[in-house]
Design a protein around this motif. Structure first.
Motif, PDB file in Angstrom:
ATOM      1  N   ARG A 160       0.897  -1.299   0.017  1.00  0.00           N
ATOM      2  CA  ARG A 160      -0.045   0.072  -0.167  1.00  0.00           C
ATOM      3  C   ARG A 160       0.935   1.155  -0.092  1.00  0.00           C
ATOM      4  O   ARG A 160       2.068   1.160   0.458  1.00  0.00           O
ATOM      5  CB  ARG A 160      -0.982   0.056   1.131  1.00  0.00           C
ATOM      6  N   ASN A 215       3.756   1.662 -11.543  1.00  0.00           N
ATOM      7  CA  ASN A 215       2.784   2.630 -12.101  1.00  0.00           C
ATOM      8  C   ASN A 215       3.397   3.125 -13.491  1.00  0.00           C
ATOM      9  O   ASN A 215       4.178   3.737 -13.626  1.00  0.00           O
ATOM     10  CB  ASN A 215       2.714   3.680 -11.253  1.00  0.00           C
ATOM     11  N   ARG A 233       4.529   5.661  -3.169  1.00  0.00           N
ATOM     12  CA  ARG A 233       4.529   6.729  -3.784  1.00  0.00           C
ATOM     13  C   ARG A 233       5.847   7.425  -4.090  1.00  0.00           C
ATOM     14  O   ARG A 233       6.823   7.001  -3.696  1.00  0.00           O
ATOM     15  CB  ARG A 233       3.630   7.814  -2.642  1.00  0.00           C
ATOM     16  N   SER A 252       3.235   7.234 -15.448  1.00  0.00           N
ATOM     17  CA  SER A 252       3.847   8.222 -14.734  1.00  0.00           C
ATOM     18  C   SER A 252       4.171   9.270 -15.707  1.00  0.00           C
ATOM     19  O   SER A 252       4.682   9.104 -16.816  1.00  0.00           O
ATOM     20  CB  SER A 252       5.244   7.395 -14.111  1.00  0.00           C
ATOM     21  N   ARG A 298       1.607   0.497  -7.829  1.00  0.00           N
ATOM     22  CA  ARG A 298      -0.063   0.062  -7.482  1.00  0.00           C
ATOM     23  C   ARG A 298      -0.166  -0.745  -6.145  1.00  0.00           C
ATOM     24  O   ARG A 298       0.351  -1.481  -6.037  1.00  0.00           O
ATOM     25  CB  ARG A 298      -0.600  -0.326  -8.787  1.00  0.00           C
ATOM     26  N   ASP A 299      -1.215  -0.317  -5.527  1.00  0.00           N
ATOM     27  CA  ASP A 299      -1.715  -0.971  -4.425  1.00  0.00           C
ATOM     28  C   ASP A 299      -1.918  -2.658  -4.838  1.00  0.00           C
ATOM     29  O   ASP A 299      -2.495  -2.657  -5.799  1.00  0.00           O
ATOM     30  CB  ASP A 299      -2.871  -0.438  -3.642  1.00  0.00           C
ATOM     31  N   THR A 300      -1.279  -3.354  -4.002  1.00  0.00           N
ATOM     32  CA  THR A 300      -1.610  -4.948  -4.472  1.00  0.00           C
ATOM     33  C   THR A 300      -1.856  -5.605  -3.364  1.00  0.00           C
ATOM     34  O   THR A 300      -1.173  -5.337  -2.287  1.00  0.00           O
ATOM     35  CB  THR A 300      -0.473  -5.107  -5.430  1.00  0.00           C
ATOM     36  N   ARG A 338       4.288  -4.189 -10.523  1.00  0.00           N
ATOM     37  CA  ARG A 338       3.182  -3.374 -10.156  1.00  0.00           C
ATOM     38  C   ARG A 338       3.713  -1.888 -10.162  1.00  0.00           C
ATOM     39  O   ARG A 338       2.996  -0.923  -9.748  1.00  0.00           O
ATOM     40  CB  ARG A 338       2.913  -3.585  -8.661  1.00  0.00           C
ATOM     41  N   SER A 381       2.182  -7.148 -15.435  1.00  0.00           N
ATOM     42  CA  SER A 381       1.411  -7.936 -14.307  1.00  0.00           C
ATOM     43  C   SER A 381       1.170  -9.470 -14.639  1.00  0.00           C
ATOM     44  O   SER A 381       0.898 -10.306 -13.798  1.00  0.00           O
ATOM     45  CB  SER A 381       0.086  -7.255 -14.069  1.00  0.00           C
ATOM     46  N   ARG A 397       1.569   7.910  -7.900  1.00  0.00           N
ATOM     47  CA  ARG A 397       1.854   6.512  -7.575  1.00  0.00           C
ATOM     48  C   ARG A 397       3.295   6.041  -8.079  1.00  0.00           C
ATOM     49  O   ARG A 397       3.352   6.054  -9.316  1.00  0.00           O
ATOM     50  CB  ARG A 397       0.748   5.770  -8.125  1.00  0.00           C
TER      51      ARG A 397
END
Lengths: 242, 802
Positions: B427, B569, B430, B572, B495-497, B567, B582, B492
């Motif tokens: 999570r 981003n 950044r 960007s 990415r949240d995963t 993951r 992925s 980001r």
């Protein structure tokens, strides 16, 4: 004894069956300083001459980021893209970043643009390559022979072979000039532009790299040949066993 | 096809076992001789075949060697054990120091000029599973863990190092090796121990260390406790770059452009102070329940950016003069590992069961994370503020449960089986950056504006977007970016995963003969993020004669794709960006190994024993994940030949000599011979005790053979504003010469009624200036050879209060 041989055979089979094929390809880096954008229906192919035969290494198109690939010149620098070419690929596919092999050289301090450099990798063993050349080919051309050769470079071990000739040619030419003669004003201008500190220098020989200078074709006299770029080949070799 | 043939080879090995007439191995518990029957002479007492110094902790059901207790001679794998005593004797400072002297491993390889300081196995980076008390602490963002000061050596009871894949028993990340760090517990300390020390040298400036530990029993022995607090600090190492990098290419718009160098070497200044703090707890209740945790925090500074730029530049003062600008990257990272374990044995110890709940949290905070320092160059505004990117990954978790069991079935079969279920969660990954290239923000387009860029909604480094969250157009995509003032933005990074993983494994140690053990195994690993992975293993351990063992081993392993590769981003606006995939699948390893080990010349004059070990392995890596032109992809395979050897001689008086090393050669299907690691490494050392064992002298050496590093030649290119604009063709393959690291030291023991110990060690005594090559052997322009630390010295005193 039989048991020992069986054991040995089993181990050997396992080892041999698992071995990776020996790879002897190369990384090819080049700088393109003077190259025309690809006309519609044409692309460039880079060939290497190995053991007397010409082998294709890479095929690409030179496209304007703005004019050919629809990029907004207000958003991206006005650069020429070197994009990998495959038969049948449409323009949108050709312009994709996944096909980006590099950029044509461009230095623009005002926009902080320091562009240039192309890299391709090849499975071809280039340890014995003697020269490379760039040709223009029609799209969809099935004839393996080069169509129209536009650039060529002799390849040497760490030193571009053309360079010593270029230096010699330039020195010979500079020796004919008399910059102090007021009746030869052009001599002074040419001397300032081409001689003195502007005589090409020998590139430092680099271990593990083979190098060449790309010359535009045709040229009648090697001394008058235009340098269009440079090429460096890094063969897949390991020189550090001991 | 290859896997089938390898399995067939293993099957053939099983069928080739021969009988021998040797006494049965004595179980660990049963070390008392049988009482003679009345009227008969007592039978001769069998000499124990399991040597104490190779003995595995007998109170733990599962251990890395075979997930059950065994010895390194008999363990089905290439095993090296380093004990706490050896760590103290040899002056090892970090787990990297330990691995530097283990055949098959290189401890301490820089990635990103010190951003990571990792160990490699068989020459390959990020192929190790790192465990702390059986809990996987390999960080899933990059499939790695720096083994520097992060884990203080004072809390380590032993390190069990397995060379080769260990996927069947250990699962994820055991691609080419397993490093199981077993923490001390109350059995290792009874009382209070305090240690303090300090040192200096260009290799570790102004260093200091403190360690306080307590071990003991409470509640009448029902509660046993070990706890330790550790602190280490220094001001970093003095590092020399051979050429100052002014500006280098970034992945966009093309990864192979020009690099600008200033061809003068540079030395890092006296850095800001770094420190590492940790707390360790191992609490055991009623001998069956153990709670352990390792909580660690570190702050470190680096004056060389990951791409190799020395962060020394200049700023323009108000009066127009140039003033020096020295920057440092600051990292605030931490790890927290917690485990709750219940274990017991049943049915007359014929069955053991262990249930472990665990959780690990990693935190990465690199702010500022500099790429290039500020430079005031006339006519070039882009470098006035330098290039600075801030990285933060607030929450990277792994938590789950392991169940492990072993069952003795009859006389000949010992089953080890179990499973695991865990979740990995990422999570708030950044990145902070500053706008350097133009962006299109359609929502801010003003058709009425006079400026054509404003009409379109184009913003750049000279015309910053207003603060707020804006949707930026990237091709056909739209991405929300938070803009602060002055062109600063945050987006980001990852990415949240969530990734769920479950596995079952089974291994059977079958002893068809007294001197032969066969151990097949299988593992099924399932995840919601990658295809099922089935792994096999097969081992034969043959006690040829007395204390001579032959091992033949087939092992498989795998490494799941890192979150970095899957993951990132892609959408960007930063100029430092890679493309992820992925759908990447795990990388796989298959190794066929052979080992001959022996204990010889026991009790011969001054010689107590000699232990010898020789190994050969061929390892095949498939579906190798590479970063090719900024894109991660499963690509190609790699074959590795490795030969390892080790010899140790123990002498009366507790002196010892040891020597080992390895030869490794790897061929890659995409790059050919892999050149960024040494083919040869030799390591060794010795220890003598003098003056009735009051003084111990110790030395450790490591000779590292030549390596190659592919990068850009700083003295090439064309002149540009007083610098060198180096072209793509100015590529060079540096030879990194061999070097010899020599450490030496002494300990004064048994002072003050055996409470006090004083030690002093010098590291890299020869002051070798050495470099690490590019970690991944790609010709990204981010690297010149990475400078490493030279010599340093450190002394400390340790007091025990019983």
């Amino acid at each position: 004894m039989v048991r020992a041989l069986t054991l040995l055979s089993a181990i050997t089979l396992g080892l041999v069956a698992g071995c990776v094929d020996i790879y002897r390809g190369a990384i090819v880096q080049f700088n393109l300083r003077r190259i025309d954008r690809s006309a519609p229906g044409e692309h460039y192919t880079l060939f290497a001459v190995v053991n007397g035969g010409a082998v294709p290494i890479a095929a690409f198109k030179v496209l304007s980021a703005a004019r050919d690939c629809g990029q907004d010149p207000d958003l991206v620098a006005d650069v020429d893209l070197v994009q990998r070419y495959d038969d049948g690929a449409d323009r949108a596919t050709l312009c994709g970043t996944d096909r980006r092999l590099g950029l044509v050289d461009k230095i623009d301090l005002a926009t902080a643009t320091l562009a240039g450099g192309v890299k391709v990798t090849t499975d071809v063993d280039l340890r014995d390559a003697t020269s490379v050349f760039l040709s223009i080919e029609p799209d969809g051309d099935r004839d393996p022979a080069p169509d129209r050769v536009v650039m060529r470079a002799e390849i040497g071990d760490g030193v571009a072979p053309y360079r010593p000739q270029a230096i010699e040619c330039r020195r010979d030419f500079c020796a004919t000039l008399d910059p102090d003669d007021p009746e030869k004003p052009n001599d002074a201008m040419l001397f300032e532009q081409l001689c003195g500190d502007n005589i090409p220098t020998m590139p430092r020989a680099r271990r593990g790299v083979r190098k060449g200078v790309l010359l535009r074709l045709p040229y009648a006299d090697i001394c008058a040949a235009v340098e269009a770029g440079e090429i460096a080949i890094v063969p897949a070799e390991d020189d550090t066993f001991l | 096809m290859r896997r089938a043939l390898s399995i067939a080879a293993a099957v053939v090995l099983w069928c080739s076992a021969a009988r021998a007439q040797l006494p049965e191995l004595t179980p660990l518990e049963d070390d008392t001789p049988d009482a003679p029957a009345e009227g008969t002479a007592a039978p001769p007492v069998e000499a124990p075949v399991i040597l104490e110094e190779f003995e595995v902790d007998e109170r733990t059901v599962v251990l890395s060697a075979a997930r059950t207790r065994t010895t390194i001679q008999e363990a089905p794998g290439i095993i090296t054990v380093v004990t706490a005593e050896q760590i103290r004797q040899r002056g090892y400072r970090t787990v990297n120091d330990v691995l530097r002297s283990v055949p098959g491993f290189e401890g301490g390889r820089f990635e990103g000029n010190g951003w990571f300081d990792e160990a490699t196995a068989r020459g390959q980076p990020r192929t190790l599973l790192i465990l702390i008390n059986g809990v996987n602490v390999t960080e899933s963002r990059s499939n790695s863990l720096s083994l520097d000061r992060k884990i203080p050596v004072e809390i380590i009871k032993r390190i069990e190092v397995t060379s080769g894949p260990g996927g069947v028993l250990w699962g994820s990340n055991a691609l080419l090796g397993v490093v199981n760090i077993i923490l001390k517990d109350s059995a290792d300390l009874d009382g209070l121990l305090v240690s303090a020390g300090g040192g200096h040298g260009p290799g570790a400036q102004a260093a200091g260390k403190g360690h306080v530990a307590y071990g003991g029993e409470l509640l009448g022995g029902k509660l046993r406790l070990f706890t330790a607090l550790d602190y280490y600090t220094d001001k970093g190492a003095e590092l020399e770059v051979d050429a100052r990098k002014v500006l280098g290419v970034l992945p966009e718009p093309a990864p192979d452009g020009k690099t600008v160098y200033e061809n003068t070497p540079g030395l890092t200044d006296f850095n800001s102070r770094d420190y590492w703090v940790s707390h360790t707890l191992v609490l055991t209740l009623f001998d069956t329940v153990t709670l352990d945790w390792f909580l660690q925090y570190e702050q470190d500074h680096r004056q060389i950016a990951t791409g190799g730029a020395l962060l020394e530049g200049s700023r323009r003062a108000a009066d127009g003069s140039l003033v020096p600008a020295v920057e440092e990257t600051l990292g605030n990272d931490s790890i927290q590992v917690v485990g709750l374990n219940w274990r017991d044995r049943f049915f007359d110890d014929d069955m053991g069961l262990s249930v472990k709940l665990h959780g690990t949290r990693f935190s990465v905070d690199e702010q500022p994370f500099w790429a290039f320092p500020p430079r005031a160059i006339d006519g070039v505004s882009a470098l006035e503020d330098g290039v600075r990117i801030d990285l933060e990954i607030g929450q990277l978790f792994r938590y789950g449960a392991n169940v492990d069991a072993d069952v003795q079935l009859g006389r000949d079969h010992h089953l080890v089986f179990g499973g695991e279920l865990f979740q990995e969660r990422l999570r708030d990954g950044r990145r902070g950056d500053r706008l350097r290239q133009p962006v299109l923000i359609p929502g801010l387009a003003d058709p009425e504006a006079e400026d054509p860029l404003a009409q379109k909604g184009i913003y750049n480094a000279q015309r910053c977007p207003p603060p707020g969250t804006h949707e930026v157009a990237l091709g056909d995509d739209r991405v929300a970016v938070d803009f602060a003032g002055g062109c600063q933005f945050e987006e980001r990074l990852l990415r949240d995963t969530d990734r769920a993983v479950g596995a079952l494994y089974l291994s059977d140690e079958w002893k068809p003969l007294r001197t032969v053990a066969l151990q097949p195994g299988v593992r099924l690993q399932l995840s919601d993020s990658y295809d099922p992975v089935t792994l096999y293993s097969a081992a034969l351990v043959w006690n040829l004669v007395d204390k001579v063992f032959l091992k033949l081993n087939y092992a498989e392993g795998f490494r799941p794709p890192s979150f970095e590769s899957t993951r990132i981003n892609d959408l960007s606006i930063s100029t430092v960006s890679f493309e992820s995939d992925s759908s990447l699948q795990p990388e796989l390893s298959q190794a066929t190994e052979a080992e001959l080990n022996a204990v010889v010349l026991e009790d011969l004059g001054v010689l107590r024993r000699i232990y010898l070990r020789g190994d050969y392995a061929y390892t095949l890596l498939t579906d190798v994940i590479r970063n090719v032109n900024g894109q991660f992809a499963n690509s190609g395979e790699r074959g590795i030949h490795s030969v390892e050897f080790f010899a140790r001689a123990d002498f009366r008086g507790d002196h010892e000599l040891w020597f080992g090393g390895h030869f490794t050669h790897a061929e890659d299907s995409v790059f050919g011979p892999v050149r960024n690691f040494p083919n040869w490494v030799f390591t060794g050392g010795g220890r003598v005790l003098l003056f009735d064992k009051y003084l111990e002298l110790s030395t450790v050496f490591t000779w590292v053979g030549p390596q190659e590093d592919i990068n850009r030649a700083a003295d090439g290119g064309v002149p540009l504003l007083g610098f060198n604009a180096v072209d793509a063709v100015d590529v060079e393959v540096n030879r990194i010469d061999p070097y010899l690291l020599l450490n030496a030291g002494f300990r004064v023991l048994r002072l003050w009624e055996d409470r006090l110990e004083i030690s002093a060690f010098a590291y890299n005594l020869l002051g070798q200036r050495r470099y690490d090559p590019d970690f991944f052997f790609d010709d990204r322009v981010i690297s010149r050879p990475q400078p490493r630390e030279t010599w340093s010295a450190f002394g400390q005193a340790t007091v025990r209060f019983f």
